[in-house]
Structures are given as C-alpha cells and as structure tokens.
Design an enzyme around this catalytic site. Sequence first.
Site, mmCIF file in Angstrom:
data_model
loop_
_atom_site.group_PDB
_atom_site.id
_atom_site.type_symbol
_atom_site.label_atom_id
_atom_site.label_comp_id
_atom_site.label_asym_id
_atom_site.label_seq_id
_atom_site.Cartn_x
_atom_site.Cartn_y
_atom_site.Cartn_z
ATOM 1 N N CYS A 1 38.339 19.745 68.185
ATOM 2 C CA CYS A 1 37.092 19.612 67.415
ATOM 3 C C CYS A 1 36.312 20.933 67.466
ATOM 4 O O CYS A 1 36.412 21.692 68.419
ATOM 5 C CB CYS A 1 36.245 18.484 67.998
ATOM 6 N N ASP B 1 33.272 21.172 67.944
ATOM 7 C CA ASP B 1 32.145 20.974 68.866
ATOM 8 C C ASP B 1 32.043 22.127 69.867
ATOM 9 O O ASP B 1 33.037 22.497 70.500
ATOM 10 C CB ASP B 1 32.347 19.647 69.609
ATOM 11 N N ARG C 1 30.934 22.315 72.725
ATOM 12 C CA ARG C 1 31.150 22.012 74.147
ATOM 13 C C ARG C 1 32.618 21.940 74.533
ATOM 14 O O ARG C 1 32.959 21.879 75.706
ATOM 15 C CB ARG C 1 30.482 20.663 74.490
ATOM 16 N N HIS D 1 37.410 14.445 71.787
ATOM 17 C CA HIS D 1 36.455 14.428 72.910
ATOM 18 C C HIS D 1 35.471 13.280 72.738
ATOM 19 O O HIS D 1 35.118 12.922 71.620
ATOM 20 C CB HIS D 1 35.713 15.763 73.008
ATOM 21 N N CYS E 1 31.853 12.608 70.303
ATOM 22 C CA CYS E 1 32.143 13.431 69.117
ATOM 23 C C CYS E 1 31.223 13.027 67.959
ATOM 24 O O CYS E 1 31.233 11.869 67.527
ATOM 25 C CB CYS E 1 33.611 13.265 68.717
#
Length: 208
Positions: free
Chosen positions: A41, A43, A45, A97, A100
């Site tokens: 992803c 993302d 993080r 994750h 998400c």
Amino acid sequence: MKIEQVFKNNQDWIQGKLKTNANFFNDLGKGQSPELLYIGCSDSRVTAEDLMGMGPGEVFVHRNIANMVISIDLNVMSVVDYAVEHLKVNHVVVCGHYACGGVKAAMQSADLGILNPWLRNIRDVYRLHKKELDAIENEDKKYDRLVELNVQEQCVNLIKTAAVQKAYRDRNLKVYGWVFDVHSGKLIDLKIDFEGILRNIMEIYHLD
Ligand code: CO
C-alpha cells in the site's frame, strides 16, 4: 517540515552507507538483481524495504492504494511482468496492512470521485466474502478481516497472470500474502495456500 532537510538527510545517508561499505554506490551503479517483488500500500506508515530490514538493490517495489493487483492496471501489470520475466524474482509478495484507509473507504458508502472505480475492486472482495464478513459483529475485526481477504484476493489475481503461472512451472516461483500490523510493527504471514489456489483457479484461468 522544510524540503531542504531532505537533501541534508540524503547527504547523511550517503555518508552512512559509505562508512559501512566504501564501494556501496559503485556496486549499486552496476545493476540490480532483486529476488523479491513487493506489492504494498502507498500508506506512509508501511515502508516496504525498511520493515523487512532490506536495502537498495534487494526489493523491486510497487505501491498503490490498498495494494491492489488489477488486471487492466497497466502500471501494476508492467511491474509484475518486468520483475517476473526480466528480473526473474522468485518471490512475489502482496503486503496489506491493518488500518488501511483504502479498505476502510471501501467499507463505507460515499462518492469519492476518481477513487470510486479503484475502491470498487475492494468492494468486490467484500461481495465475494460477504457471508464470512457479515457474520463478524465487531466492526474492527470485520475491517481487519477484509484487509486480510483483500490481500488473499490480490494474490489470486497475481496467480491469474501468465507471467506467474509460467515462472511457477519453470522455476517454482511463489506468491505470498502478508499483513503489516501498524499497531505493533509486526509482519504477519497469512500463509495463503498458494498451490491450492493455483490448482483451483487453473481450471478457468489457465494461460500457460
Ligand atoms: Co493502505
């Protein structure tokens, strides 16, 4: 955050690398032969190499919203083709994750414009597993489970490709489904039944 800081950080990073290996960038300039393709992803993080303790040259990476493998997405399909057919990676990972945002958005009813067709693919995963998901009363648990099922379905999508089918036959390439737990930093192997899925879907999706 000041953008100039990025370039300062870069200088520090170069010095750090050279301290451990004076030839680091000479070697890097010679080419790449990563053994792993990571599809994750976007993302911020979930940092691909960093969370696996790997560095430059070791992982071929593709990231998009909610780590999707969509057959008409020329971007992800080109990455898969190049990594499998040309770089000859032997491991392909789909890493989702928990928490998400893409998966969360797909669980809610809202018109999100250009994101609608992208998120629709996650809604399709929900529809495919509606019985299991609807039986989970706790919303957080349902959300976590959809993250996992989405990873599994994207692995299935990978197995539908000719490149993966051929590389499995020729050199035993494997596909893995993982989830990164942002709350603990832990990488979880979903232990998807790669060969079982392959056998199952080959009936309809056999290409090679
Ligand atoms: Co995400």
